[in-house]
Scaffold this active site. Sequence first.
Site, PDB file in Angstrom:
ATOM      1  N   SER A  99       7.942 -18.324  -0.774  1.00 50.04           N
ATOM      2  CA  SER A  99       6.763 -17.627  -0.268  1.00 50.04           C
ATOM      3  C   SER A  99       7.000 -16.959   1.082  1.00 50.04           C
ATOM      4  O   SER A  99       6.055 -16.431   1.660  1.00 50.04           O
ATOM      5  CB  SER A  99       5.580 -18.605  -0.150  1.00 50.04           C
ATOM      6  OG  SER A  99       5.877 -19.607   0.791  1.00 50.04           O
ATOM      7  N   LYS A 135      -3.676 -21.572   2.056  1.00 49.78           N
ATOM      8  CA  LYS A 135      -3.070 -20.708   3.072  1.00 49.78           C
ATOM      9  C   LYS A 135      -4.123 -19.913   3.834  1.00 49.78           C
ATOM     10  O   LYS A 135      -4.068 -19.795   5.065  1.00 49.78           O
ATOM     11  CB  LYS A 135      -2.075 -19.749   2.415  1.00 49.78           C
ATOM     12  CG  LYS A 135      -0.804 -20.428   1.921  1.00 49.78           C
ATOM     13  CD  LYS A 135       0.094 -19.438   1.223  1.00 49.78           C
ATOM     14  CE  LYS A 135       1.378 -20.118   0.756  1.00 49.78           C
ATOM     15  NZ  LYS A 135       2.268 -19.191   0.026  1.00 49.78           N
TER      16      LYS A 135
END
Length: 932
Positions: A822, A865
């Site tokens: 990521s 996130k």
Amino acid sequence: MGSNNGKATKVSLVPLPKGSVLLPGVSLRIPVSNRPDLANLLSTLLERTNSGKRDGSTITFGCVPLSSPFLSKDGQNLLEDGKLSNEQKDEYDSIDAGQARTEDLFGYGTLGKVVGIQRRAFAEPYLLVQGIQRFSVKRVLKERPFFEAEVVLHEEKETASRDTETVELFQQVRQLSRELLALLRLSSLLPSTTTRLSPIIARKFELYLSRTDVVHAGRLADFMADIADSTFEEKLRILASFNLKDRLERVVDVLTRQVQSIKSSVKITSVSTTTFPPNSGFDINQLDPRARELLARRAMAGLNGLTPPGNAGGRNTDGEEKEPNEVDELEQKLEAAQLSPEAKKVADKELKRLRKMNPANAEYGVCRTYLENIAEIPWTKVTEDQLGPETLKRARKQLDDDHYGLERIKKRLLEYLAVLRLKQSTNQDVEQQISALTKDLDASKETQEESAPMVSEADKAAIDAKLQLLNSKRMTDKSPILLLVGPPGTGKTSLARSVATSLGRKFHRISLGGVRDEAEIRGHRRTYVAAMPGLIVNGLKKVGVANPVFLLDEIDKVGGANFQGDPSAAMLEVLDPEQNHTFSDHYINIPLDLSKVLFIATANSLDTIPPPLLDRMETISLSGYTTLEKRHIAKRHLVPKQIAANGLSEGRVILSDEVIDQIITSYTRESGVRNLEREIGSVCRYKAVQFADAGDEGKLHAYNPVVTIDDLEEILGIERFDEEIAEKHGRAGVVTGLVAYSTGGQGSILFIEVADMPGNGRVQLTGKLGDVLKESVEVALTWVKAHSFELGLSPDPNEDIMKNRSLHVHCPSGAIPKDGPSAGLAHTIALISLFTGKPVPPQIAMTGEVSLRGRVMPVGGIKEKLIGALRAGVKTVLLPYPNRKDVKDVPQEVHDGLEIVYMKHIWDAIRQVWPDAHWPGQHHMNFVESRL
């Protein structure tokens, strides 16, 4: 009920445990565990007492029993036949003393005084209360945190000896009490009886009866009603009997019944006339050893319903009817159990064997136990699903009240309810049509017998065809197998309990953690000693219905194959909707229908569950709670629960949203809320000490219930965890990335730092990076080197920008392992920032993986996130374009606080980060965008 002209008095009430009644002059033990109302009452009463009398000796309160479904609140009969419907039984069984309401209380009670607290090793504590005085409840003033009511106290008057009727009743009670004492002494000598009367207790009982006078008739009646074998309803009537004559008459009935019961159970058929002369009273202590042994044998024969020695023909010499033996009783139980055809066939065969078997044979007990197990299994008894128009609305409210969030699982359960309701509606329509056609078929048979055989045969064939078509339209109920997977403390077990409540079904929890023996699931073969059914059959026996909700807790902890079998393989048949309608337990050895059982399994991980077993279940993932969700859970559930658990009342502890958020972020790092509940409990205990000190000093007005952020360090200690905060100033080579699970399911930001130095192209990676993260750095560096000319990093397209320099890529918090696909986009932007000297705005954070072609690919953990980015002070977040669907699950607060921009290519991110910059490859960027 007797006259009572007393004035109304305000009294605190305590509901007694189910089946318990406290009478004046009698002591009763009240369990303290799981009784928050009792804890709140005791703390309040202790505060009201003087500071010098804190031993509890002056604490009094009203003890009110729970009402009975057979009686009204004034003790009158409600049911003429004495039978309850299934709904009335379930409603009465669900009443709990700690959660009782006004309508659950009886109309009369007893004023009680606390005389002590009893606690044995490994047992729950009890409050010992002694009854003082009767009262009637006039009206209830409040229910929570404990009951308060206006009551009318009843003074017990001494009985005048001139009342002949009362004196006769008193003498009758005393005579029956002495007779009961003598019979209990006799029963104590029989080895087969469970009654054991200590000689010391018998002597004290005898002295009490001899010293009781008629003036204490009421006290004697209450005492004997408590120790006699009276039912709960009889004790309630005696409690409601303010009139002494009525009370004595009811106690006489109870004692007479018990005395006759003991006499009929102990049959003395033959005793030596030299030892016991006829028509003479006897003393058990005068028996010689041989006569005492003969008496014990014959008493045992009478108690067990067997033929006593000397009466082998089975005929009673005294002309009395023979009592039903245990085989007949077992047959009645089997008939009432509504067995399936297969079970009835096996039960009839075993019952015939049992009748022919000698009771002394060891096989007799095995066969009897087997039939008892068959009788206890609910073969056809089910809980009726009340699926009306309000079903979905009620279930949705129940789930929302018990749990915050968890929308996927709530949606799946509401779908299951909706399907059940539609199936039930369809089956009802089919049943109505079948009933109508059956009437037409009967009419056609009558017509055939009378006049028109040809027409009747045609009608009959048509009706039969329609009946077969309708029967094929019937819908079967195959409950799904749900698997809730998530970290510990996320509410999997409590969610299953809420499901059972919303469905209105019985709930049973089966703990599979540590199960290593296949027989624990399937049961033992009957050939083994001490064989017993498995966990599934035992669960059905306990709930008593065939369609409960079973929670298979910790299914990922089931043991694998070993010398005792494979328990996980034994679960395959249990959890297969296509097979479990004929589940076979090794002990019962009769096909058992489990298709109506709603199985809900829980697991922390899918890694240890065998693939065939996992394939049979519908997996629903429960991710860790976010900070916002934890705040809501704490405010709605955890804080009120901990305030009550620590003896405080509502409003004694006030926690603001800022304080709760501080506890979540600085003192707990977990996916669930267990540690959060412990920390909130620590805060409540700290405030409980302050409240108790203020009460002891008489300064309750000075107590401050508000907890501030500054108080947390004194209560919980120094902050255990630091939160990453976005930088205020940007620097070249530093980029803010996003991490989904930095610690305990929390999302947060992650700084990526890149520095260069003279060298030969070497790249150094630090910060405990995993293999995937290292590969992301290599891909990012390759893309930047390949596009160095378009980015304006080198004047020659063929020049290697790393020829005379080395790179060092570092991620702070080096002790924490980091890995995951990521950070490719963040690494690429960091390298471009370093090589061009352009700083990245610190309020911009990004996540996403990149390919060698420069495409931004989707990643996971978007919800965590984004919440972590908002908490860290980020303003703009760059996300991969394919992740736009994941943003729908994000709370509205995050949507409002962040600007979310979607990226398809690295050039999109470059233009977003540096909107005013000009790149030599601008035309190439436009060409790429036109191709995407």
